[in-house]
Design a protein around this motif. Sequence first.
Motif, PDB file in Angstrom:
ATOM      1  N   ILE A 258       0.840  -1.205   0.000  1.00  0.00           N
ATOM      2  CA  ILE A 258       0.000   0.000   0.000  1.00  0.00           C
ATOM      3  C   ILE A 258       0.871   1.249   0.000  1.00  0.00           C
ATOM      4  O   ILE A 258       0.539   2.256  -0.638  1.00  0.00           O
ATOM      5  CB  ILE A 258      -0.922   0.015   1.244  1.00  0.00           C
ATOM      6  CG1 ILE A 258      -2.008  -1.025   1.104  1.00  0.00           C
ATOM      7  CG2 ILE A 258      -1.505   1.391   1.470  1.00  0.00           C
ATOM      8  CD1 ILE A 258      -3.316  -0.485   0.616  1.00  0.00           C
TER       9      ILE A 258
ATOM     10  N   ARG B 191      -6.384  -7.653  -7.265  1.00  0.00           N
ATOM     11  CA  ARG B 191      -5.101  -8.102  -6.754  1.00  0.00           C
ATOM     12  C   ARG B 191      -4.005  -7.065  -6.945  1.00  0.00           C
ATOM     13  O   ARG B 191      -2.893  -7.252  -6.495  1.00  0.00           O
ATOM     14  CB  ARG B 191      -4.710  -9.415  -7.432  1.00  0.00           C
ATOM     15  CG  ARG B 191      -5.637 -10.547  -6.998  1.00  0.00           C
ATOM     16  CD  ARG B 191      -5.465 -11.764  -7.847  1.00  0.00           C
ATOM     17  NE  ARG B 191      -4.138 -12.321  -7.719  1.00  0.00           N
ATOM     18  CZ  ARG B 191      -3.285 -12.462  -8.720  1.00  0.00           C
ATOM     19  NH1 ARG B 191      -3.614 -12.081  -9.921  1.00  0.00           N
ATOM     20  NH2 ARG B 191      -2.107 -12.994  -8.520  1.00  0.00           N
ATOM     21  N   GLY B 192      -4.319  -5.975  -7.613  1.00  0.00           N
ATOM     22  CA  GLY B 192      -3.303  -4.957  -7.852  1.00  0.00           C
ATOM     23  C   GLY B 192      -3.492  -3.735  -6.970  1.00  0.00           C
ATOM     24  O   GLY B 192      -4.158  -3.793  -5.935  1.00  0.00           O
ATOM     25  N   ARG B 193      -2.931  -2.619  -7.419  1.00  0.00           N
ATOM     26  CA  ARG B 193      -2.949  -1.416  -6.597  1.00  0.00           C
ATOM     27  C   ARG B 193      -4.358  -0.907  -6.349  1.00  0.00           C
ATOM     28  O   ARG B 193      -4.649  -0.357  -5.298  1.00  0.00           O
ATOM     29  CB  ARG B 193      -2.098  -0.327  -7.243  1.00  0.00           C
ATOM     30  CG  ARG B 193      -2.603   0.184  -8.575  1.00  0.00           C
ATOM     31  CD  ARG B 193      -1.575   1.076  -9.224  1.00  0.00           C
ATOM     32  NE  ARG B 193      -1.475   2.395  -8.618  1.00  0.00           N
ATOM     33  CZ  ARG B 193      -1.954   3.515  -9.170  1.00  0.00           C
ATOM     34  NH1 ARG B 193      -2.570   3.446 -10.329  1.00  0.00           N
ATOM     35  NH2 ARG B 193      -1.815   4.662  -8.584  1.00  0.00           N
ATOM     36  N   PHE B 194      -5.276  -1.126  -7.299  1.00  0.00           N
ATOM     37  CA  PHE B 194      -6.633  -0.637  -7.090  1.00  0.00           C
ATOM     38  C   PHE B 194      -7.349  -1.447  -6.015  1.00  0.00           C
ATOM     39  O   PHE B 194      -8.031  -0.900  -5.161  1.00  0.00           O
ATOM     40  CB  PHE B 194      -7.420  -0.653  -8.399  1.00  0.00           C
ATOM     41  CG  PHE B 194      -6.992   0.432  -9.328  1.00  0.00           C
ATOM     42  CD1 PHE B 194      -7.483   1.720  -9.190  1.00  0.00           C
ATOM     43  CD2 PHE B 194      -6.054   0.190 -10.318  1.00  0.00           C
ATOM     44  CE1 PHE B 194      -7.069   2.743 -10.022  1.00  0.00           C
ATOM     45  CE2 PHE B 194      -5.633   1.199 -11.159  1.00  0.00           C
ATOM     46  CZ  PHE B 194      -6.134   2.480 -11.015  1.00  0.00           C
TER      47      PHE B 194
ATOM     48  N   GLU C 295       3.822  -4.563 -10.695  1.00  0.00           N
ATOM     49  CA  GLU C 295       3.602  -5.183  -9.390  1.00  0.00           C
ATOM     50  C   GLU C 295       4.885  -5.853  -8.891  1.00  0.00           C
ATOM     51  O   GLU C 295       5.263  -5.719  -7.734  1.00  0.00           O
ATOM     52  CB  GLU C 295       2.467  -6.206  -9.532  1.00  0.00           C
ATOM     53  CG  GLU C 295       1.967  -6.784  -8.242  1.00  0.00           C
ATOM     54  CD  GLU C 295       0.873  -5.950  -7.569  1.00  0.00           C
ATOM     55  OE1 GLU C 295       0.487  -4.905  -8.119  1.00  0.00           O
ATOM     56  OE2 GLU C 295       0.447  -6.344  -6.478  1.00  0.00           O
TER      57      GLU C 295
ATOM     58  N   ARG D 160      -6.038  -3.016  -3.551  1.00  0.00           N
ATOM     59  CA  ARG D 160      -5.512  -2.636  -2.235  1.00  0.00           C
ATOM     60  C   ARG D 160      -6.053  -1.278  -1.804  1.00  0.00           C
ATOM     61  O   ARG D 160      -6.393  -1.076  -0.638  1.00  0.00           O
ATOM     62  CB  ARG D 160      -3.980  -2.612  -2.268  1.00  0.00           C
ATOM     63  CG  ARG D 160      -3.353  -3.983  -2.272  1.00  0.00           C
ATOM     64  CD  ARG D 160      -1.852  -3.889  -2.073  1.00  0.00           C
ATOM     65  NE  ARG D 160      -1.214  -3.203  -3.172  1.00  0.00           N
ATOM     66  CZ  ARG D 160      -0.697  -3.812  -4.243  1.00  0.00           C
ATOM     67  NH1 ARG D 160      -0.734  -5.120  -4.339  1.00  0.00           N
ATOM     68  NH2 ARG D 160      -0.146  -3.110  -5.208  1.00  0.00           N
ATOM     69  N   ALA D 161      -6.153  -0.350  -2.754  1.00  0.00           N
ATOM     70  CA  ALA D 161      -6.677   0.975  -2.405  1.00  0.00           C
ATOM     71  C   ALA D 161      -8.143   0.870  -1.979  1.00  0.00           C
ATOM     72  O   ALA D 161      -8.571   1.521  -1.028  1.00  0.00           O
ATOM     73  CB  ALA D 161      -6.535   1.929  -3.587  1.00  0.00           C
TER      74      ALA D 161
END
Lengths: 269, 348
Positions: free
Chosen positions: A117, B193-196, A141, B198-199
């Motif tokens: 994060i 599973r990516g940055r979105f 990633e 997690r956000a």
Amino acid sequence: MQAEAAIRARSGLKGMQPVLTADRLRMSFGGVVALNEVSIEIGRDELIAIIGPNGAGKTSLMNCMSGFYRPQEGRIVFDGEQIVGRSVHHIARSGLARTFQGTHIFPDMTVVENIMIGRHMHMRSSILQAFVHFHWAQKEEMQHREIVEEIIELLEIEAIRHQPVGALGYGLRKRVDLGRALAQEPKILLMDEPMAGMNNEEKEDLARFILDVREARGIPVVLVEHDMGVVMDLADRIYVLDFGKMIATGTPAQIQRDPLVMKAYLGEK
Amino acid sequence: MDPAGIFATSFARDAALVRTRPQQIALALFLVFLLLLPVLFGPRLLAISTLILILSVVTLGLQITTGYAGQINLGQAAFMGVGAYTTGFLATKLGLPFWLTIPLGGCSAAVFGFIFGLSAVRIKGFYLALTTIAAQALFHFFVLNLPWFGGSNGLTLDPATLFGFAFVTDTSIYYLCLAVAALMTYGAYGIVRGRFGRAFVAVRDDDVAAGIMGIDIVATKATAFLVGAFYAGVGGGLWAYFVRFVAVDQFTLFNSIWFIAMIIVGGMGAITGALVGVVVIKCIQEGFVSLGPSVVSQFPSIGGDVVFALMNVFLGSVIAAFLIFEPRGLMHRFDILKRSYRMWPFPY
Ligand SMILES: Nc1ncnc2c1ncn2[C@@H]1O[C@H](COP(=O)(O)OP(=O)(O)OP(=O)(O)O)[C@@H](O)[C@H]1O
Ligand SMILES: [Mg+2]
């Protein structure tokens, strides 16, 4: 201006460009004045401690610097930019990282996910790329995962990397908290009472990691801490808050001899 | 938690979804089953299966908005309706092919959802729920009063066609829905599973910490609505070509509540949970529908509408029971089972 010059002369900063300056901040909640004409200056590579009795305004000062509170008066300049009134995420993206009193960590996520994060602001893939996933998003990633692994190694938490953070003890959780802040690659790191509620061993560990971080990253660290032993050992310079006023600043040795501080803080304990 | 003996040799391996031999085999068998389904099942089960695929797409979207990003949404059926009507309009009035109308249906639903997402920024919980119900009312109002959507008569579509092939038969429309549902499932995994992903979870679990991580909370919530509504719109587009008739009463608040029920039963915050929830709820519904008439013929005094009412009472109790006893849904239970199986014979 005179007061500023005086602070600068006493702090030994002398002409060195500060990373963050707060200038005469004033913040009150109804009748309670949490910050009263508070000024602070943080130079590159400094480890600053902010001390003061309960309710002195230490957390309020951190909240102003990180954008959670908007001081009624005063300016804060971070990395050349006036940041009072900017949003929290904007300030974070310009390079200010911060940990909280207690933990504000994502309990259901694993250690790796929590620290990932911290990389969010450095990742660029769009929602469409995420949908297609292959190649671009996946490559990104993995690149960021490598950086996260370096932090995991630095903080010696390899063995728990896939555990949900909610299941960890307080000491480890604070370490993940620190890791997440480091993943932001900040230009300054603020930590609000990171050692409260820790036993001595955990405190020593965390102190060691804070020093490691400063060495590895060369960034200023601002530490709010009640444990005088820790503060005197770690800090290059100390600011003392009392009832919303900055009553003293100086090296640990100077602070220990300051009569005002003795009266307001040390004498009390 | 990995089974003993499996060690990730790279971060890519570490992050992969399908990691063990049994998982690979299970996935392959499941895909073969889905491909052979039209041969194995009769027409009624095939139609139900197609419906399940369509609803899966819509529920995946809700899973992202509500399950991942934590934004309660009681307007998912309206978003689906926007997609269905857009698809219907573009197909009947402009004669566009389905491979354009379905994505465009998704996009128009996404815009609609995004507007409500922006309102979600300052509103939380109960009031947000009320606002999303307003989406339902607004959709209803626009469809009935704007001149392009056939008013209360609805829209009737021609079959989707591709290079002269028309998706008329149940089997062909099943495969169309299967292809789209597979693509959308794959995409959903990529997103969460990516940055979105997690956000989304960060904003759901702790918006203070999310902010200090540099996550723009406003934009993230709006994005969650946008993505969820896009899924609903694509599902609506499929629905338009499956039923070949679009009417406003196909997309009611009642349907929206069913979608919520599906992610509750399947498990919030898990892609598989959305799919499991659709299958379980749909099977129970269809069970009642097919058993109903025989029960009524046995006991004529009960009457058909009682059976329908009973179904809702029963499903309502199932959902209430889940909220009380298994609030994290079936997928969570499955994860626990899987973990203890891997640890066996050690209990913990
Ligand atoms: N959001 C708020 N609303 C009202 N009053 C507040 C708020 N935040 C801080 N205060 C008040 O401002 C004063 C300073 O509080 P602050 O939390 O900054 O103290 P602190 O130095 O961090 O204390 P501690 O050592 O207990 O953490 C206190 O009197 C507190 O009650
Ligand atoms: Mg405090």
